[in-house]
Design a protein around this motif. Structure first.
Motif, PDB file in Angstrom:
ATOM      1  N   GLY A   1      -4.850  -2.493  -6.614  1.00  0.00           N
ATOM      2  CA  GLY A   1      -5.725  -2.385  -5.658  1.00  0.00           C
ATOM      3  C   GLY A   1      -6.608  -1.788  -6.757  1.00  0.00           C
ATOM      4  N   SER A   2      -8.255  -2.786  -5.719  1.00  0.00           N
ATOM      5  CA  SER A   2      -9.220  -2.170  -5.968  1.00  0.00           C
ATOM      6  C   SER A   2      -9.167  -0.754  -5.556  1.00  0.00           C
ATOM      7  CB  SER A   2     -10.501  -3.315  -5.361  1.00  0.00           C
ATOM      8  OG  SER A   2     -11.763  -2.398  -5.867  1.00  0.00           O
ATOM      9  N   ASP A   3     -10.153   0.449  -6.909  1.00  0.00           N
ATOM     10  CA  ASP A   3     -10.333   1.562  -5.787  1.00  0.00           C
ATOM     11  C   ASP A   3     -11.966   1.839  -6.094  1.00  0.00           C
ATOM     12  OD1 ASP A   3     -11.867   4.288  -5.174  1.00  0.00           O
ATOM     13  OD2 ASP A   3     -10.442   5.023  -7.145  1.00  0.00           O
ATOM     14  N   SER A   4     -12.764   1.919  -4.422  1.00  0.00           N
ATOM     15  CA  SER A   4     -14.674   1.927  -4.627  1.00  0.00           C
ATOM     16  C   SER A   4     -15.116   2.719  -5.322  1.00  0.00           C
ATOM     17  CB  SER A   4     -14.907   1.677  -3.492  1.00  0.00           C
ATOM     18  OG  SER A   4     -14.525   2.139  -2.625  1.00  0.00           O
ATOM     19  N   GLY A   5     -13.910   4.335  -5.388  1.00  0.00           N
ATOM     20  CA  GLY A   5     -15.003   5.414  -5.900  1.00  0.00           C
ATOM     21  C   GLY A   5     -14.551   5.306  -7.655  1.00  0.00           C
ATOM     22  N   GLY A   6     -13.703   4.460  -8.042  1.00  0.00           N
ATOM     23  CA  GLY A   6     -13.768   3.993 -10.116  1.00  0.00           C
ATOM     24  C   GLY A   6     -12.935   5.050 -10.846  1.00  0.00           C
ATOM     25  N   GLY A   7     -12.121   5.534  -9.453  1.00  0.00           N
ATOM     26  CA  GLY A   7     -10.871   6.706 -10.439  1.00  0.00           C
ATOM     27  C   GLY A   7      -9.600   6.039 -10.855  1.00  0.00           C
ATOM     28  N   ALA A   8      -9.233   5.182  -9.968  1.00  0.00           N
ATOM     29  CA  ALA A   8      -8.089   5.233 -10.097  1.00  0.00           C
ATOM     30  C   ALA A   8      -7.868   3.376  -9.571  1.00  0.00           C
ATOM     31  CB  ALA A   8      -7.223   4.868  -8.395  1.00  0.00           C
ATOM     32  N   GLY A   9      -6.561   2.542  -9.629  1.00  0.00           N
ATOM     33  CA  GLY A   9      -6.603   1.503  -8.966  1.00  0.00           C
ATOM     34  C   GLY A   9      -7.302   0.246 -10.704  1.00  0.00           C
TER      35      GLY A   9
ATOM     36  N   THR B   1     -10.256  -1.221  -1.031  1.00  0.00           N
ATOM     37  CA  THR B   1      -9.965   0.059  -0.223  1.00  0.00           C
ATOM     38  C   THR B   1     -11.382   0.751  -0.731  1.00  0.00           C
ATOM     39  OG1 THR B   1      -9.191   1.299  -2.508  1.00  0.00           O
ATOM     40  CG2 THR B   1      -7.575   0.338  -2.093  1.00  0.00           C
ATOM     41  N   ALA B   2     -12.105   1.114   0.693  1.00  0.00           N
ATOM     42  CA  ALA B   2     -12.602   2.299   0.740  1.00  0.00           C
ATOM     43  C   ALA B   2     -12.272   3.399   0.478  1.00  0.00           C
ATOM     44  CB  ALA B   2     -12.925   1.858   2.041  1.00  0.00           C
ATOM     45  N   GLN B   3     -12.641   3.923  -0.514  1.00  0.00           N
ATOM     46  CA  GLN B   3     -12.276   5.744  -1.221  1.00  0.00           C
ATOM     47  C   GLN B   3     -13.697   5.868  -1.588  1.00  0.00           C
ATOM     48  OE1 GLN B   3      -9.121   6.210  -4.000  1.00  0.00           O
ATOM     49  NE2 GLN B   3      -8.296   3.640  -3.195  1.00  0.00           N
ATOM     50  N   ASN B   4     -13.217   6.969  -1.473  1.00  0.00           N
ATOM     51  CA  ASN B   4     -14.152   7.657  -2.620  1.00  0.00           C
ATOM     52  C   ASN B   4     -13.203   9.461  -3.285  1.00  0.00           C
ATOM     53  OD1 ASN B   4     -14.142   9.700  -0.739  1.00  0.00           O
ATOM     54  ND2 ASN B   4     -16.235   9.224   0.253  1.00  0.00           N
ATOM     55  N   THR B   5     -13.430  10.613  -3.478  1.00  0.00           N
ATOM     56  CA  THR B   5     -12.989  11.608  -4.586  1.00  0.00           C
ATOM     57  C   THR B   5     -12.500  12.204  -3.033  1.00  0.00           C
ATOM     58  OG1 THR B   5     -14.662  12.786  -4.037  1.00  0.00           O
ATOM     59  CG2 THR B   5     -14.418  11.628  -6.301  1.00  0.00           C
ATOM     60  N   LEU B   6     -12.814  12.100  -1.767  1.00  0.00           N
ATOM     61  CA  LEU B   6     -12.335  12.616  -0.392  1.00  0.00           C
ATOM     62  C   LEU B   6     -11.587  12.249  -0.140  1.00  0.00           C
ATOM     63  CD1 LEU B   6     -15.971  13.686   0.831  1.00  0.00           C
ATOM     64  CD2 LEU B   6     -14.575  15.292  -0.542  1.00  0.00           C
ATOM     65  N   GLY B   7     -10.638  11.069  -0.189  1.00  0.00           N
ATOM     66  CA  GLY B   7      -9.762  10.298   0.347  1.00  0.00           C
ATOM     67  C   GLY B   7     -10.213   8.695  -0.021  1.00  0.00           C
ATOM     68  N   VAL B   8      -9.278   8.017   1.365  1.00  0.00           N
ATOM     69  CA  VAL B   8      -8.941   6.522   1.296  1.00  0.00           C
ATOM     70  C   VAL B   8      -9.655   6.913   2.718  1.00  0.00           C
ATOM     71  CG1 VAL B   8      -7.873   4.240   2.052  1.00  0.00           C
ATOM     72  CG2 VAL B   8      -7.354   6.512  -0.252  1.00  0.00           C
ATOM     73  N   SER B   9     -11.092   5.496   3.445  1.00  0.00           N
ATOM     74  CA  SER B   9     -10.877   5.288   4.620  1.00  0.00           C
ATOM     75  C   SER B   9     -10.694   4.246   4.869  1.00  0.00           C
ATOM     76  CB  SER B   9     -12.369   5.241   4.917  1.00  0.00           C
ATOM     77  OG  SER B   9     -13.270   4.847   4.142  1.00  0.00           O
ATOM     78  N   GLY B  10     -10.395   3.147   4.345  1.00  0.00           N
ATOM     79  CA  GLY B  10      -9.878   1.865   4.799  1.00  0.00           C
ATOM     80  C   GLY B  10      -9.177   0.469   3.642  1.00  0.00           C
TER      81      GLY B  10
ATOM     82  N   HIS C   1      -7.363  12.534  -9.848  1.00  0.00           N
ATOM     83  CA  HIS C   1      -7.483  11.419  -9.031  1.00  0.00           C
ATOM     84  C   HIS C   1      -7.062  10.046 -10.024  1.00  0.00           C
ATOM     85  CE1 HIS C   1      -8.183   7.926  -6.033  1.00  0.00           C
ATOM     86  NE2 HIS C   1      -8.590   7.175  -6.918  1.00  0.00           N
ATOM     87  N   GLY C   2      -6.003   9.243  -9.830  1.00  0.00           N
ATOM     88  CA  GLY C   2      -5.667   8.356 -11.027  1.00  0.00           C
ATOM     89  C   GLY C   2      -5.208   8.689 -12.003  1.00  0.00           C
ATOM     90  N   THR C   3      -4.400   9.565 -12.572  1.00  0.00           N
ATOM     91  CA  THR C   3      -3.988  10.128 -13.317  1.00  0.00           C
ATOM     92  C   THR C   3      -2.360   9.222 -13.885  1.00  0.00           C
ATOM     93  OG1 THR C   3      -2.590  12.104 -11.821  1.00  0.00           O
ATOM     94  CG2 THR C   3      -4.114  12.002 -13.307  1.00  0.00           C
ATOM     95  N   GLY C   4      -1.902   8.589 -12.456  1.00  0.00           N
ATOM     96  CA  GLY C   4      -0.677   7.784 -12.690  1.00  0.00           C
ATOM     97  C   GLY C   4      -0.804   6.443 -13.618  1.00  0.00           C
ATOM     98  N   CYS C   5      -2.689   5.727 -12.555  1.00  0.00           N
ATOM     99  CA  CYS C   5      -2.731   4.166 -12.583  1.00  0.00           C
ATOM    100  C   CYS C   5      -3.400   4.484 -14.651  1.00  0.00           C
ATOM    101  CB  CYS C   5      -3.596   3.900 -12.119  1.00  0.00           C
ATOM    102  SG  CYS C   5      -3.494   4.623 -10.284  1.00  0.00           S
ATOM    103  N   THR C   6      -3.893   5.890 -14.779  1.00  0.00           N
ATOM    104  CA  THR C   6      -4.614   5.283 -15.977  1.00  0.00           C
ATOM    105  C   THR C   6      -3.130   5.738 -17.178  1.00  0.00           C
ATOM    106  OG1 THR C   6      -6.474   6.581 -15.256  1.00  0.00           O
ATOM    107  CG2 THR C   6      -5.675   7.101 -17.460  1.00  0.00           C
ATOM    108  N   PHE C   7      -2.421   6.764 -16.434  1.00  0.00           N
ATOM    109  CA  PHE C   7      -1.301   6.891 -17.618  1.00  0.00           C
ATOM    110  C   PHE C   7       0.201   5.650 -17.972  1.00  0.00           C
ATOM    111  CE2 PHE C   7       3.520   8.593 -17.906  1.00  0.00           C
ATOM    112  CZ  PHE C   7       3.332   8.293 -19.266  1.00  0.00           C
ATOM    113  N   SER C   8      -0.122   4.748 -17.318  1.00  0.00           N
ATOM    114  CA  SER C   8       1.019   3.624 -16.788  1.00  0.00           C
ATOM    115  C   SER C   8      -0.319   2.695 -17.439  1.00  0.00           C
ATOM    116  CB  SER C   8       1.493   2.716 -15.853  1.00  0.00           C
ATOM    117  OG  SER C   8       0.069   2.875 -14.431  1.00  0.00           O
ATOM    118  N   ALA C   9      -1.057   2.222 -17.222  1.00  0.00           N
ATOM    119  CA  ALA C   9      -2.275   1.331 -17.783  1.00  0.00           C
ATOM    120  C   ALA C   9      -2.671   1.749 -19.280  1.00  0.00           C
ATOM    121  CB  ALA C   9      -4.035   1.532 -17.272  1.00  0.00           C
ATOM    122  N   ALA C  10      -2.065   2.467 -19.930  1.00  0.00           N
ATOM    123  CA  ALA C  10      -2.330   3.537 -21.225  1.00  0.00           C
ATOM    124  C   ALA C  10      -1.655   2.980 -21.744  1.00  0.00           C
ATOM    125  CB  ALA C  10      -2.364   4.837 -21.393  1.00  0.00           C
TER     126      ALA C  10
END
Length: 274
Positions: A9-17, A40-49, A207-216
């Motif tokens: 998924g796309s993370d509009s906040g840029g930290g995950a996905g 997704t519509a999200q930022n560091t505070l959470g997902v809004s959509g 935020h995004g640790t799991g995505c980043t670890f698996s991407a690495a």
């Protein structure tokens, strides 16, 4: 130049996905391609959509990549629905390249990112064709229906996951109670296992640790490293990304994807063979 693919998924906040995956690929000098499963519509505070992509268009995106690129490794993140999971499983099974499954279920703020009917699809369709699966403790519990409190529990859950057909299970220990260390446990289908220990970093910017670890892992495998070395180097990547965080946003900020290239010689991962 090796080409790798993220299906997520796309993370509009840029930290995950997708965004975290492509940043990781770039830093590790592989060419990243992507298949987007949801917006997704999200930022560091959470997902809004969340706006899912139709499974047929997920298939069209992946087919376009397979027709043009020689892909050396694939990872999955948020897949959202059973239909998408079954589509991805069928298509990636035919590629015969390493498949790394990050079974993303819950956002850092607690929002559900995976529909309930999709959990069975992961077990029955995706894991049988996967090379590695990388659940954290809550995800491993959800996938198996078993509660994890002890090392014996971790071993039992790993055994259940290996029975699905996946070749390697990495159970990430960040949710365990140890205040000083984070320990990840790795189990292979051939019976071998080891663990990785690093100091626990006191930071809300994860935020995004799991995505980043698996991407690495995907990038290192795609570059030709053996599985064990790829996992260890990926652990260094995410450990440094958390250690040298960027302190962006007002909530759970992103990790620092730039840190590995600057500090990789300073990172020690303690390996315990089992």
């Amino acid at each position: 130049m090796q080409v790798v693919t993220t299906i997520a998924g796309s993370d509009s906040g840029g930290g995950a996905g997708i965004q975290a995956d492509l940043k990781t690929f770039q830093e590790l000098k592989v060419f990243g391609t992507s298949v987007i499963t949801a917006l997704t519509a999200q930022n560091t505070l959470g997902v809004s959509g969340v706006m899912p992509i139709e499974a047929s268009f997920v298939e069209q995106q992946l087919q376009a990549l397979l027709e043009d690129f020689s892909i050396s490794a694939v990872k999955t993140g948020m897949l959202f629905s059973s239909a998408i999971i079954q589509t991805v499983a069928q298509m990636t099974a035919n590629t015969k390249v390493p498949l790394i499954v990050d079974p993303v279920m819950i956002a850092k703020g607690g929002e559900s990112l995976l529909r309930q009917d999709a959990i069975d699809a992961i077990i029955n369709h995706l894991l049988p064709v996967a090379t590695i699966v990388t659940p954290n403790i809550p995800e491993a519990e959800t996938l198996t229906g078993k509660e994890i409190n002890t090392l014996a529990d971790i071993k039992e859950v790993a055994k259940l996951l290996l029975q699905t057909g996946v070749q390697c299970v990495i159970i990430k220990g960040g949710h365990l109670a140890d205040r000083n260390f984070a320990i990840d446990y790795i189990f292979f289908k051939n019976g071998q296992s080891f663990s990785m220990q690093t100091p626990r970093i006191a930071s809300k910017n994860t935020h995004g640790t799991g995505c980043t670890f698996s991407a690495a892992i995907t990038a290192f495998l795609g570059s030709g490293l053996p599985i064990k070395e790829a996992i260890i180097e990926a652990k260094k990547f995410i450990q440094l990304a958390i250690t040298y965080d960027l302190a962006l946003g007002n909530g759970h900020g992103p990790t620092n994807h730039f840190a590995y290239q600057n500090y990789k010689e300073t990172c020690e991962v303690i390996i315990h063979e089992s």
